[in-house]
Motif scaffolding. Structure first.
Motif, PDB file in Angstrom:
ATOM      1  N   GLN A  66       0.831  -1.207   0.000  1.00  0.00           N
ATOM      2  CA  GLN A  66       0.000   0.000   0.000  1.00  0.00           C
ATOM      3  C   GLN A  66       0.865   1.258   0.000  1.00  0.00           C
ATOM      4  N   ALA A  67       1.938   1.229   0.788  1.00  0.00           N
ATOM      5  CA  ALA A  67       2.857   2.374   0.815  1.00  0.00           C
ATOM      6  C   ALA A  67       3.539   2.548  -0.547  1.00  0.00           C
ATOM      7  N   LEU A  68       3.919   1.440  -1.166  1.00  0.00           N
ATOM      8  CA  LEU A  68       4.532   1.531  -2.497  1.00  0.00           C
ATOM      9  C   LEU A  68       3.553   2.103  -3.508  1.00  0.00           C
ATOM     10  N   ALA A  69       2.307   1.652  -3.460  1.00  0.00           N
ATOM     11  CA  ALA A  69       1.300   2.145  -4.409  1.00  0.00           C
ATOM     12  C   ALA A  69       1.093   3.647  -4.251  1.00  0.00           C
ATOM     13  N   GLN A  70       1.045   4.122  -3.001  1.00  0.00           N
ATOM     14  CA  GLN A  70       0.873   5.552  -2.762  1.00  0.00           C
ATOM     15  C   GLN A  70       2.090   6.335  -3.248  1.00  0.00           C
ATOM     16  N   GLN A 295      11.507   2.205 -10.382  1.00  0.00           N
ATOM     17  CA  GLN A 295      10.752   3.002  -9.423  1.00  0.00           C
ATOM     18  C   GLN A 295      10.787   2.369  -8.032  1.00  0.00           C
ATOM     19  N   LEU A 296      10.709   1.046  -7.978  1.00  0.00           N
ATOM     20  CA  LEU A 296      10.715   0.347  -6.689  1.00  0.00           C
ATOM     21  C   LEU A 296      11.976   0.656  -5.895  1.00  0.00           C
ATOM     22  N   PHE A 297      13.131   0.578  -6.546  1.00  0.00           N
ATOM     23  CA  PHE A 297      14.375   0.791  -5.818  1.00  0.00           C
ATOM     24  C   PHE A 297      14.698   2.273  -5.633  1.00  0.00           C
ATOM     25  N   LEU A 303      10.921   5.065   2.152  1.00  0.00           N
ATOM     26  CA  LEU A 303       9.839   4.458   2.916  1.00  0.00           C
ATOM     27  C   LEU A 303      10.307   3.779   4.205  1.00  0.00           C
ATOM     28  N   LYS A 304      11.619   3.654   4.377  1.00  0.00           N
ATOM     29  CA  LYS A 304      12.116   2.839   5.485  1.00  0.00           C
ATOM     30  C   LYS A 304      11.812   3.418   6.862  1.00  0.00           C
ATOM     31  N   THR A 305      11.561   4.748   6.950  1.00  0.00           N
ATOM     32  CA  THR A 305      11.244   5.336   8.258  1.00  0.00           C
ATOM     33  C   THR A 305       9.921   4.799   8.777  1.00  0.00           C
ATOM     34  N   ASP A 306       8.905   4.800   7.907  1.00  0.00           N
ATOM     35  CA  ASP A 306       7.586   4.320   8.307  1.00  0.00           C
ATOM     36  C   ASP A 306       7.446   2.805   8.151  1.00  0.00           C
ATOM     37  N   PHE A 307       8.170   2.247   7.200  1.00  0.00           N
ATOM     38  CA  PHE A 307       8.079   0.817   6.930  1.00  0.00           C
ATOM     39  C   PHE A 307       9.492   0.241   6.831  1.00  0.00           C
TER      40      PHE A 307
END
Length: 470
Positions: A66-70, A295-297, A303-307
């Motif tokens: 979900q975080a990646l999609a956002q 895009q993923l990398f 995102l690592k702070t929240d996930f």
């Protein structure tokens, strides 16, 4: 002198209409090629939405996706966007991909991989933890302490999580140590009920599989601590042999103090690990998967702070003997061989330019052919003008002179059109003007002569000329 043709009497020259049609066809062809190139660029660069199967609900995997999609949606110039397809877990996600209902999926590497799946990235690595709670004090005869996996026969083992995959994993480990799974009582506890079950001593030993810092595993181990005693962690000493016999697993170690406290464990413990992978259908284009991987990398670290799990995303194994073959698009990104827009569509652009060049050559050939036809027609018209000049000097009829003058006007109009089209040069037009001027002078002189002659002389001259021609 008679009036020239009016605007309503002037009709477009057939040659001019043909030229206009040719020009229209060339412009239409040029616009079609430009439009095709623009449309190709638009469709090549527009965002592509990929469906990704992930589950179960409220799991860490679905939160990360979900975080990646956002993040993909908010990223400028994003070429790929994600739409979640919720499932009951990794096995269901794999089946969803196999059925073609998803483009991507999060699957477990130790389960059957769909035949149409290829690896894109390693989402996370999981470790297997097996532990025995300390014996409760003051409860009858002290039970024999379990310190090795081979001693689990005849005991009840609790498996954290509802997935059958963890039960099969336990059976595989037991068989490696010669323990018959039928001689072990295996019971499963849902993740949200595991802590309570462990506190109530529902089993003699427990197995959990998940990320090294999994909150579920750490809470379950913490629930095993009682009366100041620490749980005993069972080492999988045969990890190398298991990895050799089952390529989906790897030999690993649980670092000291990594499971919630300094003494959990108090020393490194050998174990095995397996991965959760992001896989894609083989039919997805290489360029799309390469864009997704890029895009993923690119957003992984943000995102690592929240996930924290997002920071553990790794590139896939690009070896030809990998357990899950890598998708060519992901391999191109990892190996630095990702194709640019020009690399992917250079052939189409080249063929479009060739088509445009061919159209230009064909247009030039047709234009040259039309000019040659106009030059030939103009030469015939000049000859006709010179013939009318000779006829006008001996004509005895003003009506005939008027007809020839009207014809000369038509020849003049066609000659000017030829000059506008470049079919004749300035020198040819000058020569034509001289001949036309001579013709008009001859007509004017002949009309003046006929007007000055009595009517009977005109009739006599006409009859004499008619008799002479007979």
């Amino acid at each position: 002198m008679t009036d020239g043709p009016g605007p309503a009497d002037i009709k477009p020259s057939p040659r001019r209409s043909a030229r206009q049609r040719l020009a229209f066809v060339m412009i239409a062809g040029l616009l079609a090629i430009i439009g095709a190139l623009a449309a190709g660029y638009y469709f090549a660069m527009r965002p592509v939405t990929l469906r990704i199967a992930v589950g179960p609900a409220n799991s860490d995997d679905i939160k990360v996706v979900q975080a990646l999609a956002q993040a993909f949606h908010n990223q400028q110039h994003s070429q790929v966007r994600l739409r979640l397809v919720p499932t009951d877990g990794a096995p269901a996600s794999a089946q969803t991909l196999a059925d073609g209902k998803a483009d991507l999926a999060i699957i477990r590497g130790d389960l059957d991989v769909p035949k149409n799946a290829q690896a894109v990235a390693t989402l996370r690595k999981n470790i297997v933890v097996i532990w025995v709670p300390p014996a409760a004090k003051g409860k009858g005869k002290k039970a024999a302490k379990i310190t090795k996996i081979a001693q689990l026969a005849g005991h009840k083992i609790g498996v954290v999580g509802r997935t059958p995959a963890n039960v099969n994993l336990l059976k595989m480990i037991l068989q490696q140590y010669g323990v018959d799974p039928l001689k072990v009582d295996i019971v499963q506890f849902p993740a949200n009920e595991a802590v309570e079950a462990i506190r109530n001593q529902k089993a003699d030993a427990y197995l959990a599989a998940g990320p090294a810092n999994s909150k579920i595993t750490i809470d379950a181990i913490a629930a095993s601590t009682r009366d100041g005693g620490a749980p005993t962690f069972l080492a999988i000493d045969a990890s190398e042999a298991i990895a050799q016999n089952h390529p989906a697993y790897e030999a690993a170690e649980i670092p000291a103090g990594s499971l919630g406290a300094a003494d959990r464990p108090d020393d490194e413990v050998k174990t095995i690990s397996f991965s959760h992978h992001i896989v894609a259908r083989k039919s997805i284009s290489d360029s799309t998967i390469a864009a997704f991987t890029r895009q993923l990398f690119s957003i992984r670290q943000s995102l690592k702070t929240d996930f924290p799990l997002a920071a553990k995303i790794e590139t896939p194994d690009t070896d030809k003997d990998a357990t899950i073959l890598v998708h060519p698009g992901a391999a191109a990104f990892v190996d630095g061989e990702e194709k640019t827009f020009l690399d992917r569509y250079s052939d189409y652009i080249w063929w479009s330019l060739m088509a445009l060049s061919a159209m230009g050559s064909a247009g030039a050939w047709f234009a040259g052919a039309l000019k040659q036809d106009e030059r030939n027609t103009n030469s015939s018209q000049r000859e006709r003008l010179l013939e009318m000049l000779r006829t006008a000097r001996h004509s005895d009829s003003t009506d005939e002179l008027d007809q020839m003058q009207a014809e000369a006007d038509d020849i003049l109009r066609d000659t000017l059109v030829c000059f506008e089209h470049g079919a004749i040069e300035q020198g040819t037009l000058t020569a034509f003007n001289i001949a036309l001027e001579q013709f008009h002078n001859a007509v004017a002189d002949r009309k003046a002569l006929l007007m000055s002659m009595p009517q009977n002389l005109q009739r006599t001259a006409t009859q004499f000329r008619a008799a002479g021609t007979a």
